[in-house]
Design an enzyme around this catalytic site. Sequence first.
Site, PDB file in Angstrom:
ATOM      1  CB  ALA A  15      29.954 -38.459  27.288  1.00  0.00           C
ATOM      2  NE  ARG A  73      28.333 -49.981  37.268  1.00  0.00           N
ATOM      3  CZ  ARG A  73      27.267 -49.410  37.809  1.00  0.00           C
ATOM      4  NH1 ARG A  73      26.524 -50.071  38.668  1.00  0.00           N
ATOM      5  NH2 ARG A  73      26.932 -48.177  37.478  1.00  0.00           N
ATOM      6  N   GLY A  76      31.128 -34.831  34.651  1.00  0.00           N
ATOM      7  CA  GLY A  76      29.829 -34.800  35.316  1.00  0.00           C
ATOM      8  C   GLY A  76      28.701 -34.439  34.373  1.00  0.00           C
ATOM      9  N   GLY A 130      19.987 -39.682  43.172  1.00  0.00           N
ATOM     10  CA  GLY A 130      19.898 -38.368  43.804  1.00  0.00           C
ATOM     11  C   GLY A 130      18.537 -38.235  44.480  1.00  0.00           C
ATOM     12  CG  ASN A 136      17.324 -36.488  39.176  1.00  0.00           C
ATOM     13  OD1 ASN A 136      16.457 -36.293  38.336  1.00  0.00           O
ATOM     14  ND2 ASN A 136      18.612 -36.207  38.995  1.00  0.00           N
ATOM     15  CG  ASN A 185      24.177 -48.528  35.502  1.00  0.00           C
ATOM     16  OD1 ASN A 185      24.615 -47.587  34.838  1.00  0.00           O
ATOM     17  ND2 ASN A 185      23.189 -48.389  36.349  1.00  0.00           N
ATOM     18  CG  ASN A 244       7.258 -83.409  -7.062  1.00  0.00           C
ATOM     19  OD1 ASN A 244       6.961 -82.901  -5.983  1.00  0.00           O
ATOM     20  ND2 ASN A 244       7.727 -84.628  -7.161  1.00  0.00           N
ATOM     21  CB  ALA A 257      15.289 -91.242  -9.157  1.00  0.00           C
TER      22      ALA A 257
HETATM   23  C1  UD1 Z   1      22.545 -39.131  37.822  1.00  0.00           C
HETATM   24  C2  UD1 Z   1      21.969 -37.989  38.629  1.00  0.00           C
HETATM   25  C3  UD1 Z   1      21.162 -38.580  39.795  1.00  0.00           C
HETATM   26  C4  UD1 Z   1      20.084 -39.490  39.269  1.00  0.00           C
HETATM   27  C5  UD1 Z   1      20.683 -40.571  38.370  1.00  0.00           C
HETATM   28  C6  UD1 Z   1      19.592 -41.335  37.686  1.00  0.00           C
HETATM   29  C7  UD1 Z   1      23.590 -36.176  38.529  1.00  0.00           C
HETATM   30  C8  UD1 Z   1      24.671 -35.475  39.196  1.00  0.00           C
HETATM   31  N1  UD1 Z   1      23.062 -37.215  39.164  1.00  0.00           N
HETATM   32  O1  UD1 Z   1      23.455 -39.823  38.640  1.00  0.00           O
HETATM   33  O2  UD1 Z   1      20.567 -37.524  40.551  1.00  0.00           O
HETATM   34  O3  UD1 Z   1      19.383 -40.080  40.346  1.00  0.00           O
HETATM   35  O4  UD1 Z   1      21.498 -39.978  37.341  1.00  0.00           O
HETATM   36  O5  UD1 Z   1      20.155 -42.407  36.990  1.00  0.00           O
HETATM   37  O6  UD1 Z   1      23.180 -35.796  37.427  1.00  0.00           O
HETATM   38  N2  UD1 Z   1      27.247 -38.577  31.450  1.00  0.00           N
HETATM   39  C9  UD1 Z   1      27.903 -37.890  30.465  1.00  0.00           C
HETATM   40  N3  UD1 Z   1      28.981 -37.141  30.788  1.00  0.00           N
HETATM   41  C10 UD1 Z   1      29.427 -37.039  32.069  1.00  0.00           C
HETATM   42  C11 UD1 Z   1      28.755 -37.745  33.072  1.00  0.00           C
HETATM   43  C12 UD1 Z   1      27.657 -38.510  32.736  1.00  0.00           C
HETATM   44  O7  UD1 Z   1      27.527 -37.948  29.292  1.00  0.00           O
HETATM   45  O8  UD1 Z   1      30.409 -36.326  32.285  1.00  0.00           O
HETATM   46  C13 UD1 Z   1      26.082 -39.421  31.085  1.00  0.00           C
HETATM   47  C14 UD1 Z   1      26.329 -40.879  31.373  1.00  0.00           C
HETATM   48  O9  UD1 Z   1      26.848 -41.519  30.231  1.00  0.00           O
HETATM   49  C15 UD1 Z   1      24.930 -41.367  31.697  1.00  0.00           C
HETATM   50  C16 UD1 Z   1      24.250 -40.162  32.316  1.00  0.00           C
HETATM   51  O10 UD1 Z   1      25.012 -39.043  31.908  1.00  0.00           O
HETATM   52  O11 UD1 Z   1      24.209 -41.738  30.559  1.00  0.00           O
HETATM   53  C17 UD1 Z   1      24.167 -40.238  33.832  1.00  0.00           C
HETATM   54  O12 UD1 Z   1      25.460 -40.250  34.346  1.00  0.00           O
HETATM   55  P1  UD1 Z   1      25.838 -41.077  35.639  1.00  0.00           P
HETATM   56  O13 UD1 Z   1      27.252 -40.846  35.945  1.00  0.00           O
HETATM   57  O14 UD1 Z   1      25.370 -42.474  35.485  1.00  0.00           O
HETATM   58  O15 UD1 Z   1      24.949 -40.330  36.719  1.00  0.00           O
HETATM   59  P2  UD1 Z   1      24.541 -40.918  38.122  1.00  0.00           P
HETATM   60  O16 UD1 Z   1      25.685 -40.843  39.042  1.00  0.00           O
HETATM   61  O17 UD1 Z   1      23.860 -42.196  37.969  1.00  0.00           O
HETATM   62 CA    CA Z   2      23.596 -43.839  36.310  1.00  0.00          CA
END
Ligand code: UD1
Ligand code: CA
Length: 453
Positions: free
Chosen positions: A9, A14, A78, A137, A167, A225, A375, A421
């Site tokens: 989503a 970037r 999130g 994380g 993570n 990213n 040819n 030709a």
């Molecule tokens: C997340 C993890 C973090 C981990 C990292 C690895 C959480 C809270 N943190 O952080 O521990 O080390 O990934 O890359 O999970 N997304 C949605 N909807 C949302 C938010 C995010 O679909 O509301 C999707 C984003 O498009 C992306 C993925 O989830 O593909 C990760 O989201 P992002 O915001 O990049 O998480 P990080 O802060 O990097």
């Molecule tokens: Ca990320």
Amino acid sequence: MLDIIILAAGKGTRMKSDKPKVLHTLAGKPFLQHVIDRARELKASNIYIVVGHGADQVRQCIGSADDIEYIEQTEQLGTGHAVQQVLPYLNDKAKSLILYGDVPLIATKTLESLLACADDKTLGLLTVTLDDPTGYGRIIKNGEGQVLAIVEQKDADVEQLKIQEVNTGVMAVHGQHLQQWLPKLRNDNAQGEYYLTDIIAMASKVDVEVKTAAPQKISETFGVNNRQQQAELERFYQQEFAAQLMQEGLNLMDPARFDCRGSLRFGKDCSIDVNCVLEGDIVLGDNVSIGPNCHIINATIGTNSEIKSHSIIEDAELHNDVTVGPFARLRPQTLLSAGAKVGNFVETKKAVIGKGSKVNHLSYVGDADVGENVNIGAGTITCNYDGANKFKTKIDDGVFVGSNSALVAPIHIEENATIAAGSTITQNVKAGALSVARTRQKNIDGWQRPKKK
Ligand code: UD1
Ligand code: CA
């Protein structure tokens, strides 16, 4: 039974693009499609894709399928909130695997080992240990090495920030656990988001063991990213693909200068020189040699054929023992029969070139059906277009077309005819005839050239 959830989503600010991030490509294929392909290899019963930014674009590009369900997350609150959107659909007797749509290199073997960590009493978490863990994380463990929680970079204290095990975001959780834990998520953290990662602490509190798995290669877990990271992952992918092809017996002059954005099948003793770009589905017979700087898209090339440097081949079928190039351009629906030769600065389109026939220099052959052992002299043009409609040229076996001829279609040149030709041919030519269609040469003796005054 397995449910797979792909988070897709996010906007990808970037990337500085109008396109949602997950639609950007690696090896010619959207990141998200790579992840879906892996999901399918795991034989998931359902694949739920959480879409938000550019949801319509994502749906349109990826398309619909029986095993895919798009779930809309209208506000990105999130990763936990994203998975909450799928909750009503999840099977509480199945495992759920959570993947990211912007982590395209994840390998099936890694996911299988992660899935083996999860059941109704355990949770599988894919982690890696990084020299520089910034941004990720952190995995919090107790003295016995049991995972207690994940703390996000922005919420971590100085001690936690030193932890290098992080993570990757990929986890395997039993459906019934997600049903229990996700509704309890809160957003009282540094980012004001519902963190999926908070379910780790919930698991450890109710004695669900968190088992960690590691990927075979760290690069599998890299997300994209920005454009630099996209290019880096492209190189990882191509390097690995090249290594695999060489292991299967392909002679690659320089694996660092090879790009295959699709599939490549090949027989024995095929070689590909530097800077070639291959796209779509390519099939090579035995002993095919491709020179430097060629661009080949969806083509079949038969045994003992040679493609010389700087040639472009698209949607074409080449039989055995053909020679193409240098600097040839075979456009869609070109068919070269066995032993045919197409030389430099020749363009073909919707053209069948018969066995042993030659178009060696500077020609355009389009909407044409050329027989065997023909040819076609240098600079011959099939004039297939009158500005409104296209017409066909038919050239039968054994015809000789002299250099710099214009064959105005529709036209039929019968067997063994000869075109002088420099002719502009507008009428059909009978078998065995010579056709001359140019003004007779006039020689004026003792010609006085003009002189400057
Ligand atoms: C997340 C993890 C973090 C981990 C990292 C690895 C959480 C809270 N943190 O952080 O521990 O080390 O990934 O890359 O999970 N997304 C949605 N909807 C949302 C938010 C995010 O679909 O509301 C999707 C984003 O498009 C992306 C993925 O989830 O593909 C990760 O989201 P992002 O915001 O990049 O998480 P990080 O802060 O990097
Ligand atoms: Ca990320």
